[in-house]
Design a protein around this motif. Structure first.
Motif, PDB file in Angstrom:
ATOM      1  N   UNK A  55      23.140  45.989  52.393  1.00 35.12           N
ATOM      2  CA  UNK A  55      23.656  45.827  51.339  1.00 35.12           C
ATOM      3  C   UNK A  55      25.112  46.846  50.998  1.00 35.12           C
ATOM      4  N   UNK A  56      25.109  48.060  51.579  1.00 29.91           N
ATOM      5  CA  UNK A  56      26.028  48.835  51.408  1.00 29.91           C
ATOM      6  C   UNK A  56      27.448  48.421  52.113  1.00 29.91           C
ATOM      7  N   UNK A  57      27.215  47.843  53.244  1.00 25.44           N
ATOM      8  CA  UNK A  57      28.221  47.271  54.386  1.00 25.44           C
ATOM      9  C   UNK A  57      28.907  45.925  53.458  1.00 25.44           C
ATOM     10  N   UNK A  58      27.928  45.252  52.703  1.00 27.12           N
ATOM     11  CA  UNK A  58      28.535  43.997  52.044  1.00 27.12           C
ATOM     12  C   UNK A  58      29.392  44.109  50.773  1.00 27.12           C
ATOM     13  N   UNK A  59      29.012  45.254  50.105  1.00 25.72           N
ATOM     14  CA  UNK A  59      29.646  45.602  48.847  1.00 25.72           C
ATOM     15  C   UNK A  59      31.142  45.324  49.012  1.00 25.72           C
ATOM     16  N   UNK A  86      20.692  36.600  45.672  1.00 24.75           N
ATOM     17  CA  UNK A  86      21.151  36.259  44.370  1.00 24.75           C
ATOM     18  C   UNK A  86      21.863  37.570  43.913  1.00 24.75           C
ATOM     19  N   UNK A  87      21.758  38.729  44.305  1.00 24.76           N
ATOM     20  CA  UNK A  87      22.374  39.999  43.842  1.00 24.76           C
ATOM     21  C   UNK A  87      23.934  39.828  44.185  1.00 24.76           C
ATOM     22  N   UNK A  88      24.103  39.348  45.597  1.00 28.30           N
ATOM     23  CA  UNK A  88      25.513  39.183  45.931  1.00 28.30           C
ATOM     24  C   UNK A  88      26.265  38.009  45.231  1.00 28.30           C
ATOM     25  N   UNK A  89      25.596  36.926  45.027  1.00 32.80           N
ATOM     26  CA  UNK A  89      26.113  35.935  44.065  1.00 32.80           C
ATOM     27  C   UNK A  89      26.382  36.543  42.604  1.00 32.80           C
ATOM     28  N   UNK A  90      25.623  37.346  41.909  1.00 33.96           N
ATOM     29  CA  UNK A  90      25.729  37.896  40.889  1.00 33.96           C
ATOM     30  C   UNK A  90      27.084  38.778  40.922  1.00 33.96           C
ATOM     31  N   UNK A  91      27.182  39.591  42.112  1.00 34.03           N
ATOM     32  CA  UNK A  91      28.462  40.315  42.081  1.00 34.03           C
ATOM     33  C   UNK A  91      29.720  39.262  42.210  1.00 34.03           C
TER      34      UNK A  91
END
Length: 171
Positions: A55-59, A86-91
């Motif tokens: 997740x840190x890399x994807x931010x 879902x958290x990525x799509x929310x971002x």
């Protein structure tokens, strides 16, 4: 589609986001942006070495895609992004609230075969298991459609555009 939305073509590696995205963009008359182009070099090096991103890399990658989508608000566009959680799509939605997701889905064996056949891509087929393990399909409350990737790219893109138009007409 009557309202120019930003369409985020999502799914695990090998579903054809890079192939289908430009076809959908052309059919809708909007620009296409390749999500892989938003990755910082460190992410590409990590994936090339067979290490899944965390997740840190994807931010920063998601933020860059979100900024592109935000800039296209009201004018439309298509961008690819695995958007597995879902958290990525929310971002992404936080940056571009009107974004609509096109989830490319398919049989694991078909996707693995397609990944094995592609040339010059940094994502090895060995990471497919981690992609499926991470995938959280679209929720009923998320703006989007799911389309199976069986068939030719033109068939898949045609089904995708039709599904997006049906979704828009349904309101």
């Amino acid at each position: 589609m009557s309202t120019p939305h930003v369409i985020v073509v999502m799914g695990v590696a090998g579903t054809g986001k890079t192939t289908i995205g430009p076809l959908v963009a052309a059919a809708l008359g909007v620009p296409y942006a390749e999500g892989d182009d938003f990755h910082p070099p460190a992410n590409i090096a990590k994936m090339s070495a067979g290490t899944p991103l965390d997740d840190h890399d994807r931010g920063p990658w998601l933020d860059a895609i979100g900024a592109w989508a935000h800039d296209r608000a009201g004018r439309g566009g298509v961008v690819s992004s695995s958007a597995l959680k879902r958290a990525y799509r929310d971002r992404l939605r936080a940056a571009a609230p009107e974004a609509v997701f096109l989830h490319l889905t398919g049989d694991r064996a078909l996707i693995e075969r397609r990944m094995a056949e592609r040339k010059g891509h940094f994502m090895p087929a060995a990471l497919l298991d981690s992609q499926f393990a991470t995938l959280e399909p679209l929720g009923a409350d998320e703006a989007g459609v799911a389309v199976d990737v069986s068939g030719t790219p033109e068939e898949v893109a045609g089904r995708a555009v039709a599904a997006l138009r049906r979704r828009e007409q349904a309101g």
